[in-house]
Design an enzyme around this catalytic site. Structure first.
Site, PDB file in Angstrom:
ATOM      1  N   GLU B 284      -3.086  -0.026 -14.304  1.00  0.00           N
ATOM      2  CA  GLU B 284      -2.214  -0.744 -15.533  1.00  0.00           C
ATOM      3  C   GLU B 284      -2.128  -0.600 -16.729  1.00  0.00           C
ATOM      4  OE1 GLU B 284      -0.672  -5.277 -14.663  1.00  0.00           O
ATOM      5  OE2 GLU B 284      -1.836  -5.199 -16.354  1.00  0.00           O
ATOM      6  N   HIS B 305     -12.145   4.004  10.247  1.00  0.00           N
ATOM      7  CA  HIS B 305     -11.265   3.275  11.971  1.00  0.00           C
ATOM      8  C   HIS B 305     -10.397   3.019  11.551  1.00  0.00           C
ATOM      9  CE1 HIS B 305     -15.390   3.747  14.655  1.00  0.00           C
ATOM     10  NE2 HIS B 305     -15.507   4.019  13.607  1.00  0.00           N
ATOM     11  N   LYS B 419       9.963  -9.400 -14.634  1.00  0.00           N
ATOM     12  CA  LYS B 419      10.443 -10.676 -15.109  1.00  0.00           C
ATOM     13  C   LYS B 419      11.722 -11.625 -15.599  1.00  0.00           C
ATOM     14  CE  LYS B 419       5.537 -11.115 -16.424  1.00  0.00           C
ATOM     15  NZ  LYS B 419       4.905 -11.085 -17.824  1.00  0.00           N
TER      16      LYS B 419
END
Lengths: 444, 444
Positions: B284, B305, B419
């Protein structure tokens, strides 16, 4: 049963991104079908949902019933493909907090997938005063992490139940014919399950490797296999409408267009670990010869407040593959607040599921506007049928995708490098020269 | 107290990678120190370990004691920086399985950080028959995810304890002066804690935002702050020996050399979520203007793995930043097996910690040989002092690194995009035009 949305993908790709790959996809299909491509001896998973060992399957169900009745905990010892698939399905279909909230069956603890002392001690402390069983999963029986953990839990069981009592609580999932664990299991008389030769670790969740622990968590493994069988039948049909063909072609086209990172996006906490299974599947199958998309994952909307900024405006190197579930298992409505302190009364009486669905539409459009191609996949419900479908879908598309990339999607030659160094540094017999070489480098 | 190993970094960088950046780093240092660079009004975290509000700190400790005595669960409602730091520290210093294994204090449940119905219902089911308290954390009080969750848990508390009883179990961490949650907290008489104006969400773990939940989990927050203060003092000293300068310069140099992905590597399951906090901090802060390293994380040896193959042989686009702990809290030795079935008797009697240390050395050399630069960081122990040190170190280096990249490391303009779309699609008053536009796109 699962719908794919390519609307937000195609604007980023040249015309013909799919049709130009149909011929290569058909070749890949035949190689998977006939097992005659690179790594073809490891394509036993392709027909597994049809050809699986029904007798062993019944034993898996019976053993799960026994463990559910005689054990408060099951310790699953395995690394990589020997634990990721099982943990992914348990978290997806039960809960990431399964051990905390389950009301039936044993706790499930995954051990031997790392070398953390504190992590291991935590499991020992948790189970040592419970009745517990062990499922050790290892083709060879000599991989360091699970072998070390198995030594420790075997000793714990023998101390608690005696040698014979311990034998009855150890279940070995291993090679059908050879290897250290197979030999031990035969000698001790453990109940045995098979890691098939033709199925590599990352494709093994629908064998005894994954099914044993999954069944112990109360998941209906017959329904899981049925979901996988449905996918197998649907995805065997060649053509541009095949969602696995679309996904493989899209990944390849995006990679060729310069994308470097694929983000697997979920909207449920329970999907978080499924993404870890997916990372092994794609990273290990394709990440070789200096090639391959880097697999990463996020959980939205949570991670919109951590990785969201980067996805919206950082380096334009990624695309998103979204898996969303159309229906929640439960419903809850947003309560009314007469004072409307938070200004959210426009949501009052609406379901949280509805809010989440709008959020997802909004996120997709925002990211597309930010230059992030998006492949949408909607699954009806978070249940066994869907999980089986998704597993097979991702496996099959991975095989196709690896062949498009012109790699062997079924080997993992790079995994040996760290093991060899580790063995040498630990003084394993036979590694003396390597040890000397590494110590020269470390000291000088 | 924390040692940095650049041996496996420098071969990948041109001479002068550090010295050529000292002048820019010193400018960045001054901007952080004086708060006069881009986003300078959000540098309140720089001197926080010295200047924090001691009176509030004591109230945090007192409130934690109260909750630990009167609550079996604490529901922490917050998203992004309002939960990642707290969860990271609780998992790192207690355990990722804290709720399952803790023997003192309340369970801690993080809610309101997403929109999953099933995830929320699980927490409701878990706490509804317990005595529980709520810590709602939101600067504005109007962010959808936490606001929705707060409506629901507030109603639950009021139903259980009545209006007055609920008030005594709600703790609000919010703006000191304004906003919806502040107004409500004043009106209802909740105990209040402050989200400081000058500290953005991703830098807020050492404010009441993080410290309140962390203290409830039984972590010694005074020792945590002392660790951060030690880091603050150590890292304020300019020069090429400063590990934050080294880290910021290395990231910048690697990015300029073409690396696109930074992998934060831990060797403990308890470090897994700390990496999620770190991802927000770096992703961010730097992911803007089409720039920035993509932050990803792995847990070794487990993920050797899964992601190991890609790291060893896939696209050469990443480098590794390793955080390892020199000492485990406990010790366990590998047992002897007279039959040596797994061939591991060469390890018998050695501690698992020793095996893990050799594995780490082997992994580093293998990855370096595969072309992956490696920055090593060894922390003495997994304790409060080290956690405080690490938090401040990563925050401070992030500020420096953002300035080297010539971005504002303290804004997040891209987070608004989703948003706004979500509000519009949900029909929030004031978003009518946007709603019409989006629906045209969706239907067309």
């Amino acid at each position: 049963m699962i719908t794919t949305n390519l609307t937000n993908l195609t604007p980023f790709l040249p015309d013909g991104w799919l049709t130009s790959r149909l011929s290569a996809l058909d070749k890949a299909r035949v190689m998977l079908e006939e097992g005659n491509g690179p790594g073809g001896s490891f394509t036993g998973w392709v027909h597994l949902p049809r050809d699986y060992d029904k007798e062993e399957f019944a034993r898996i169900q019976a053993a799960a019933e026994k463990i559910r009745s005689d054990s408060q905990a099951l310790v699953v010892i395995g690394i990589g493909g020997s634990y990721l698939g099982a943990r992914a399905v348990v978290e997806l279909l039960r809960s990431p907090n399964y051990n905390l909230i389950h009301t039936d069956g044993p706790e499930i603890h995954f051990a031997g997938n790392g070398l953390s002392t504190d992590g291991l001690m935590e499991i020992i402390d948790r189970v040592k005063d419970m009745d517990f069983s062990v499922n050790v999963i290892s083709k060879s029986g000599t991989t360091t992490e699970p072998a070390v953990a198995f030594r420790i839990f075997k000793a714990l069981l023998e101390e608690k139940y005696g040698k014979q009592g311990a034998r009855e609580r150890i279940y070995a999932t291993t090679d059908a014919h050879r290897g250290a664990l197979k030999g031990l299991a035969d000698a001790e008389g453990y109940e045995e399950f098979v890691v098939p030769d033709a199925v590599g670790g990352r494709y093994s969740v629908l064998t005894a490797v994954g099914l044993r622990p999954i069944a112990c968590a109360g998941v209906d493994i017959a329904a899981l296999m049925q979901g996988a069988a449905d996918a197998m039948n649907a995805l065997a049909v060649p053509g541009a409408d095949n969602p696995a063909w679309q996904y493989a072609a899209a990944r390849h086209a995006l990679y060729e267009s310069g994308k470097k990172v694929e983000l697997l996006v979920g909207y449920e906490p329970s999907f978080r670990f499924f993404a870890e299974w997916w990372k092994q599947l794609y990273g290990e199958s394709e990440g070789k010869q200096g090639k391959g998309l880097f697999p990463a994952s996020v959980e939205f909307t949570a991670d919109l407040h951590s990785m969201g900024q980067y996805i919206q405006q950082g380096e334009r190197l990624m695309f998103e593959t979204v898996v969303s579930f159309a229906r929640s298992r439960r419903q809850i409505d947003i309560p009314v607040d007469p004072d409307n302190v938070d200004g959210l009364n426009f949501l009052a009486g609406k379901s949280l599921e509805y809010v989440a669905a709008q959020a997802m539409r909004g996120v997709t459009m925002a990211h597309v506007d930010g230059g992030v191609p998006n492949i949408g996949r909607t699954v009806p419900a978070r249940d066994e049928a869907a999980a089986g479908w998704l597993i097979y879908f991702f496996e099959y598309a991975c095989g196709l995708s690896g062949y498009l990339l012109e790699v062997n999607p079924f080997d993992q030659p790079g995994v040996e490098a760290y093991k060899n160094n580790m063995y040498a540094l630990l003084g394993k017999p036979g590694y003396e020269e390597k040890k000397a070489e590494l110590e020269r480098r470390l000291n000088g």
